[in-house]
Write a protein that holds these residues in place. Structure first.
Motif, PDB file in Angstrom:
ATOM      1  N   PHE A   6       0.714  -1.247  -0.018  1.00 55.15           N
ATOM      2  CA  PHE A   6      -0.033  -0.081  -0.107  1.00 55.15           C
ATOM      3  C   PHE A   6       0.709   1.226  -0.086  1.00 55.15           C
ATOM      4  O   PHE A   6       1.889   1.055   0.358  1.00 55.15           O
ATOM      5  N   LYS A   7       0.267   2.241  -0.321  1.00 57.16           N
ATOM      6  CA  LYS A   7       0.843   3.747  -0.278  1.00 57.16           C
ATOM      7  C   LYS A   7       1.213   4.091   1.185  1.00 57.16           C
ATOM      8  O   LYS A   7       0.246   3.692   2.068  1.00 57.16           O
ATOM      9  N   SER A   8       2.088   5.136   1.459  1.00 61.53           N
ATOM     10  CA  SER A   8       2.280   5.851   2.548  1.00 61.53           C
ATOM     11  C   SER A   8       1.283   6.919   2.954  1.00 61.53           C
ATOM     12  O   SER A   8       1.704   7.983   3.395  1.00 61.53           O
ATOM     13  N   ASP A   9       0.161   6.532   2.936  1.00 60.94           N
ATOM     14  CA  ASP A   9      -0.956   7.453   3.217  1.00 60.94           C
ATOM     15  C   ASP A   9      -1.736   6.969   4.246  1.00 60.94           C
ATOM     16  O   ASP A   9      -2.470   6.018   4.301  1.00 60.94           O
ATOM     17  N   ALA A  10      -1.849   7.895   5.413  1.00 66.10           N
ATOM     18  CA  ALA A  10      -2.748   7.336   6.503  1.00 66.10           C
ATOM     19  C   ALA A  10      -4.099   7.183   6.450  1.00 66.10           C
ATOM     20  O   ALA A  10      -4.817   6.442   7.254  1.00 66.10           O
ATOM     21  N   LYS A  11      -4.691   7.410   5.161  1.00 64.67           N
ATOM     22  CA  LYS A  11      -5.997   7.210   5.021  1.00 64.67           C
ATOM     23  C   LYS A  11      -6.095   5.361   4.823  1.00 64.67           C
ATOM     24  O   LYS A  11      -7.241   4.949   5.115  1.00 64.67           O
ATOM     25  N   HIS A  51       8.568   9.624   9.210  1.00 64.07           N
ATOM     26  CA  HIS A  51      10.116   9.827   8.959  1.00 64.07           C
ATOM     27  C   HIS A  51      10.563   9.169   7.910  1.00 64.07           C
ATOM     28  O   HIS A  51      11.374   9.744   7.383  1.00 64.07           O
ATOM     29  N   GLY A  52      10.044   7.931   7.566  1.00 66.10           N
ATOM     30  CA  GLY A  52      10.697   7.302   6.420  1.00 66.10           C
ATOM     31  C   GLY A  52      10.470   8.052   4.903  1.00 66.10           C
ATOM     32  O   GLY A  52      11.513   8.317   4.207  1.00 66.10           O
ATOM     33  N   TYR A  53       9.007   8.405   4.882  1.00 69.49           N
ATOM     34  CA  TYR A  53       8.704   9.252   3.620  1.00 69.49           C
ATOM     35  C   TYR A  53       8.492  10.468   3.948  1.00 69.49           C
ATOM     36  O   TYR A  53       7.613  11.271   3.018  1.00 69.49           O
ATOM     37  N   ASN A  54       8.657  11.101   5.140  1.00 72.21           N
ATOM     38  CA  ASN A  54       8.683  12.568   5.452  1.00 72.21           C
ATOM     39  C   ASN A  54       7.236  13.031   5.039  1.00 72.21           C
ATOM     40  O   ASN A  54       7.151  14.035   4.258  1.00 72.21           O
ATOM     41  N   GLU A  55       6.142  12.362   5.197  1.00 78.97           N
ATOM     42  CA  GLU A  55       4.733  12.553   5.114  1.00 78.97           C
ATOM     43  C   GLU A  55       4.404  12.385   3.815  1.00 78.97           C
ATOM     44  O   GLU A  55       3.101  12.815   3.446  1.00 78.97           O
ATOM     45  N   ARG A  56       5.253  12.109   2.793  1.00 82.05           N
ATOM     46  CA  ARG A  56       4.724  11.973   1.379  1.00 82.05           C
ATOM     47  C   ARG A  56       3.595  10.752   1.214  1.00 82.05           C
ATOM     48  O   ARG A  56       3.825   9.726   2.064  1.00 82.05           O
ATOM     49  N   THR A  57       2.853  10.848   0.258  1.00 82.40           N
ATOM     50  CA  THR A  57       1.610   9.950   0.340  1.00 82.40           C
ATOM     51  C   THR A  57       1.976   8.812  -0.620  1.00 82.40           C
ATOM     52  O   THR A  57       0.960   8.129  -0.981  1.00 82.40           O
TER      53      THR A  57
ATOM     54  N   LEU B  16     -16.364  12.515  20.174  1.00 85.81           N
ATOM     55  CA  LEU B  16     -15.624  11.861  19.205  1.00 85.81           C
ATOM     56  C   LEU B  16     -16.396  10.573  18.789  1.00 85.81           C
ATOM     57  O   LEU B  16     -16.928   9.845  19.565  1.00 85.81           O
ATOM     58  N   LYS B  17     -16.323  10.500  17.455  1.00 80.18           N
ATOM     59  CA  LYS B  17     -16.820   9.192  16.994  1.00 80.18           C
ATOM     60  C   LYS B  17     -15.801   8.628  15.814  1.00 80.18           C
ATOM     61  O   LYS B  17     -15.889   9.208  14.604  1.00 80.18           O
ATOM     62  N   GLY B  18     -15.208   7.415  16.208  1.00 78.54           N
ATOM     63  CA  GLY B  18     -14.386   6.794  15.031  1.00 78.54           C
ATOM     64  C   GLY B  18     -13.213   6.621  15.748  1.00 78.54           C
ATOM     65  O   GLY B  18     -12.882   6.479  16.897  1.00 78.54           O
ATOM     66  N   ASP B  19     -11.993   6.561  14.994  1.00 82.35           N
ATOM     67  CA  ASP B  19     -10.651   6.095  15.449  1.00 82.35           C
ATOM     68  C   ASP B  19      -9.959   7.406  15.290  1.00 82.35           C
ATOM     69  O   ASP B  19      -9.858   8.207  14.791  1.00 82.35           O
ATOM     70  N   LEU B  20      -9.149   7.489  16.745  1.00 85.72           N
ATOM     71  CA  LEU B  20      -8.231   8.810  16.865  1.00 85.72           C
ATOM     72  C   LEU B  20      -6.952   8.280  16.343  1.00 85.72           C
ATOM     73  O   LEU B  20      -5.948   7.761  17.384  1.00 85.72           O
ATOM     74  N   ASP B  21      -6.337   8.351  15.057  1.00 88.89           N
ATOM     75  CA  ASP B  21      -5.331   8.000  14.618  1.00 88.89           C
ATOM     76  C   ASP B  21      -4.657   9.217  14.066  1.00 88.89           C
ATOM     77  O   ASP B  21      -4.861  10.338  13.742  1.00 88.89           O
ATOM     78  N   LEU B  22      -3.425   8.782  13.134  1.00 88.63           N
ATOM     79  CA  LEU B  22      -2.660   9.806  12.432  1.00 88.63           C
ATOM     80  C   LEU B  22      -3.552  10.346  11.497  1.00 88.63           C
ATOM     81  O   LEU B  22      -3.384  11.470  11.253  1.00 88.63           O
TER      82      LEU B  22
END
Lengths: 131, 113
Positions: A6-11, A51-57, B16-22
């Protein structure tokens, strides 16, 4: 063994957490114990993104989960900035501030953590949890 | 993450509703900022519909706590389920935050201090 890329996207974190949770259920983990392992994997991925990708997605993360001889293995390969374990200091308990918590939690939850930076780019992180 | 905000007795309540993450932390941090930039803010955070928290979520709460301390504000967390609470405990933060069971206990806790 289960492999995900997967890509480095927090979503995508929510999807990865659900996958780890399902893998752990098959391995006999549930409830709080499973959630703690999910947390350690999540923290490791967050560190790669930040840190690895410096927030790049658009960075690539290859993730592998496996079970062998009473141990669970979680391997994360990235192709960003190499991780330097010397930079990862366990947080002092009285040091209440944002930052540094992720590595602290990983170290508390997992039995073994290894950073392999011998490849030309990026890091292979292996985390082991004894069953 | 879905965030509902209301006010009771001069205290701002965040539900709050959901996951508290990055991924969700910037949204939550932004919402907290709208209600904690001046005066002596009194804030209660309802965790009844939070199933997951990671270090990014904890860091967001630590930032809020530190900001409120500087402003002589108050912060109380309530309705935290066992799994999420165990993350606070693992991070040794359960003694740093004021954590109570119910909304009324949170309101009382903030008013009495």
């Amino acid at each position: 063994m289960l492999q995900l890329s997967f890509k480095s996207d927090a979503k995508y974190l929510r999807i990865i957490r659900a996958s780890v949770k399902s893998f752990l259920e098959i391995s006999g983990y549930k409830g709080k114990d499973a959630m703690m392992i999910v947390l350690a994997v999540d923290e490791a991925i967050c560190n790669i993104i930040r840190h690895g990708y410096n927030e790049r997605t658009d960075g690539i993360i290859n993730f592998e989960m496996s079970e062998s001889e009473g141990k669970l293995y979680f391997r994360l390969r990235d192709y960003g900035k190499k991780s330097d374990p010397k930079d990862f200091k366990s947080r002092k308990l009285d040091n209440v501030r944002p930052g540094g918590l992720g590595v602290f939690l990983m170290q508390k939850i997992m039995d073994e953590i290894d950073y392999d930076t011998s490849n030309s780019t990026g890091t292979l992180l292996t985390m082991v949890k004894k069953k | 993450m879905d965030i509902q905000v209301d006010t009771k007795d001069g205290i701002t309540l965040f539900h709050l509703k959901g996951d508290l993450d990055l991924y969700s932390s910037p949204q939550i941090r932004n919402e907290f900022s709208k209600h904690s930039d001046s005066g002596a803010p009194k804030i209660a955070v309802d965790f009844s519909q939070v199933e997951y928290i990671d270090s990014s979520g904890l860091a967001t709460l630590i930032e809020l706590l530190q900001k409120l301390k500087k402003l002589n504000g108050r912060l109380c967390l309530y309705n935290i389920n066992d799994t999420v609470r165990s993350v606070f405990e693992l991070a040794k933060l359960d003694g740093i935050f004021r954590i109570v069971e119910t909304e009324s206990a949170a309101l009382d806790e903030i008013q009495k201090t």
